[in-house]
Enzyme design. Sequence first.
Site, PDB file in Angstrom:
ATOM      1  CG  HIS A 125      -1.586  -1.238   1.514  1.00  0.00           C
ATOM      2  ND1 HIS A 125      -1.069  -2.151   2.400  1.00  0.00           N
ATOM      3  CD2 HIS A 125      -2.725  -1.771   1.029  1.00  0.00           C
ATOM      4  CE1 HIS A 125      -1.877  -3.195   2.455  1.00  0.00           C
ATOM      5  NE2 HIS A 125      -2.886  -2.990   1.631  1.00  0.00           N
ATOM      6  CG  HIS A 168     -14.874  15.943   7.551  1.00  0.00           C
ATOM      7  ND1 HIS A 168     -14.518  14.641   7.822  1.00  0.00           N
ATOM      8  CD2 HIS A 168     -15.068  16.539   8.762  1.00  0.00           C
ATOM      9  CE1 HIS A 168     -14.476  14.466   9.139  1.00  0.00           C
ATOM     10  NE2 HIS A 168     -14.814  15.600   9.726  1.00  0.00           N
ATOM     11  N   GLY A 169     -18.184  16.887   5.735  1.00  0.00           N
ATOM     12  CA  GLY A 169     -19.515  17.072   6.336  1.00  0.00           C
ATOM     13  C   GLY A 169     -20.474  15.971   5.922  1.00  0.00           C
TER      14      GLY A 169
HETATM   15  P1  ADP Z   1     -11.350  11.782   3.116  1.00  0.00           P
HETATM   16  O1  ADP Z   1     -10.035  12.363   3.527  1.00  0.00           O
HETATM   17  O2  ADP Z   1     -11.240  10.331   2.733  1.00  0.00           O
HETATM   18  O3  ADP Z   1     -12.083  12.642   2.139  1.00  0.00           O
HETATM   19  P2  ADP Z   1     -12.963  12.907   5.218  1.00  0.00           P
HETATM   20  O4  ADP Z   1     -12.977  14.146   4.389  1.00  0.00           O
HETATM   21  O5  ADP Z   1     -14.261  12.430   5.747  1.00  0.00           O
HETATM   22  O6  ADP Z   1     -12.221  11.738   4.473  1.00  0.00           O
HETATM   23  O7  ADP Z   1     -12.060  13.162   6.503  1.00  0.00           O
HETATM   24  C1  ADP Z   1     -10.908  13.945   6.442  1.00  0.00           C
HETATM   25  C2  ADP Z   1     -10.293  13.932   7.829  1.00  0.00           C
HETATM   26  O8  ADP Z   1      -9.816  12.643   8.122  1.00  0.00           O
HETATM   27  C3  ADP Z   1      -9.095  14.818   7.962  1.00  0.00           C
HETATM   28  O9  ADP Z   1      -9.475  16.141   8.271  1.00  0.00           O
HETATM   29  C4  ADP Z   1      -8.313  14.188   9.100  1.00  0.00           C
HETATM   30  O10 ADP Z   1      -8.731  14.668  10.353  1.00  0.00           O
HETATM   31  C5  ADP Z   1      -8.730  12.749   9.014  1.00  0.00           C
HETATM   32  N1  ADP Z   1      -7.636  11.917   8.499  1.00  0.00           N
HETATM   33  C6  ADP Z   1      -7.223  11.741   7.232  1.00  0.00           C
HETATM   34  N2  ADP Z   1      -6.192  10.866   7.171  1.00  0.00           N
HETATM   35  C7  ADP Z   1      -5.963  10.485   8.446  1.00  0.00           C
HETATM   36  C8  ADP Z   1      -5.035   9.605   9.073  1.00  0.00           C
HETATM   37  N3  ADP Z   1      -4.154   8.912   8.365  1.00  0.00           N
HETATM   38  N4  ADP Z   1      -5.102   9.455  10.424  1.00  0.00           N
HETATM   39  C9  ADP Z   1      -5.991  10.155  11.159  1.00  0.00           C
HETATM   40  N5  ADP Z   1      -6.884  11.003  10.626  1.00  0.00           N
HETATM   41  C10 ADP Z   1      -6.869  11.160   9.296  1.00  0.00           C
HETATM   42 MG    MG Z   2     -12.632  14.607   2.532  1.00  0.00          MG
END
Ligand code: ADP
Ligand code: MG
Length: 577
Positions: free
Chosen positions: A217, A398-399
């Site tokens: 990975h 994220h929201g």
């Molecule tokens: P994605 O990044 O898959 O679009 P989201 O937008 O829902 O997912 O979430 C983003 C959040 O995830 C980031 O703001 C951060 O806080 C958290 N995040 C991303 N990668 C990691 C990681 N490797 N470990 C911990 N938290 C992480």
């Molecule tokens: Mg995101």
Amino acid sequence: MTRLWNDPAEFADEMIDGFVAANGRSVRRVTGGVVRSTVVPSGQVAVVVGGGSGHYPAFGGLVGPGLAHGAAMGNLFASPSTQQVYAVAKAADAGGGVFLSYGNYAGDVLNFDAAQERLRAEGIRCETVTVTDDVASAPAAEAHKRRGIAGDLTVFRSAAAAAEAGADLGEVARIAAHANARTRSFGVAFSGCTLPGAGAPLFTVPEGRMAIGLGIHGEPGVDEAAIPTADELADLLVSRLLGEIPDGVTVPGARVVPILNGLGSLKYEEMFVVYRRIARLLEDAGVEVVDPHVGEYCTSFDMAGTSLTLFWLDDELAGLWETPVDTPAYRRGSVGPVAQADAAEVADGDIDAIPDADDASRRAARLVHTALRTLVDTIDTHVDELGRMDSVAGDGDHGIGMQRGSHAALAAATNAVTAGAGARTTLERAADAWSDRAGGTSGALWGVILSSIATELGDAGAPEPTAVARGVDAAARGVMAYGKAEVGDKTLVDALVPFAETLTAQVASRDLAAAWTAAAKASTEAAAATADLLPRMGRARTHGEHSVGTLDPGAHSLALIASAVGAMLADPTLEEN
Ligand code: ADP
Ligand code: MG
């Protein structure tokens, strides 16, 4: 680069649908993955394998007579959830117990272990052997920390051949551990892989260079070098593996199965050129080559690279290795006719059965439910703000991701509470629903957070405040193990760690509401401080500089949730809910 998809978020699911449509004679779909569609003799140990998707033929392609009975199939490069592993194991169980085997990765260990506990709690016997063949991932003295790559095949096949021959669960586990101890792999990569819909590869290797010992990975390699000739690469792979011969093997005279594995976009023709030299080198070392394999057995999406596995046989393992196999992706010998199972008889296991709970734990479950309702309200209120924050340096989801996950979690908790579940089961169901439905990094991480807390709550008695603190502490460690982020990387870890530390320190001398409120305050301050940081993990990393001045969305949402749940716990009318 991947070119074809519909909705990237649906890719893994649609891939499994198509895989099953094309291979109905071998597999059928169940919650969480696939199991054999053929008759399994009653009482036979069920070998259940699994891991993230994106490694075909691992893991679904290895299900069929002579190999696995079922495969839990997670999202792309993401461990299957506890619920997925559990559901596949329940469907595969033929009354002889379940043997779990998979590559050693933190997220998989967490979810397979939790599934094993759940199966055992129901009286289904279950044992596990993790595959640790990759010599580049830890020194020999710490072999148990090594990750699993193409050596999966030798361990799965040995275990399955034993199960097929009627061995009991303990014997299957012993043989799998023995096969694992005699399997070593080493690999290189020339370019990273790109997941469907992603704008850039997960990692890159400089042009003309080769990463040595890189994980499947993109985990860091041990070295980097100019791309060698095919013969030089063969020299490197063979010399590294002959430099670490397993205990009990003497060269010359040893029998070995060599597996030259393509990681996704290396050509078979290139691998044959490399194998030509490997065969010569093994012969020169006095090793007797048995049944060599050159092909794709565990890929890493479209990564360009290859690994060599040496499986050192003894009489017992050689006998097991000769047995026939017939799966969608892997066939050896002749299995003979195998009847299709009657679909009605092989209905999904009763995965919805709720374990017993006492009244105190049921009251705690209602509190868990109220906390989840508070969480959902918090996310609904802040959904746009979280989306905007994520769009500064991330992808803006994220929201909505948190909304999807939390609503699914609340619905699952409602069902569990209605069915009389205790606190642990209620929160476990919520965790599974969240990680199954949310998508995105934060969805998997919130699944880890909730399931870690759930484990400490139990289904008997009212949970002690110290148990809640232990659960939150386990959540912080679980998230760091899963996502590999540390404090300061600008992720939700920055808000979670101070929350866990403060809660642990405060529950010793104060009630849960007061301790939680203090912890939420620490978490809120830490989330605010992420504005000054540069992201080093996750999607936001690539556009890091834009995010200075903006809070990390995952840290912010965690602090909002912690504060709202703190206010709920401190509410004097709470007991009446
Ligand atoms: P994605 O990044 O898959 O679009 P989201 O937008 O829902 O997912 O979430 C983003 C959040 O995830 C980031 O703001 C951060 O806080 C958290 N995040 C991303 N990668 C990691 C990681 N490797 N470990 C911990 N938290 C992480
Ligand atoms: Mg995101």
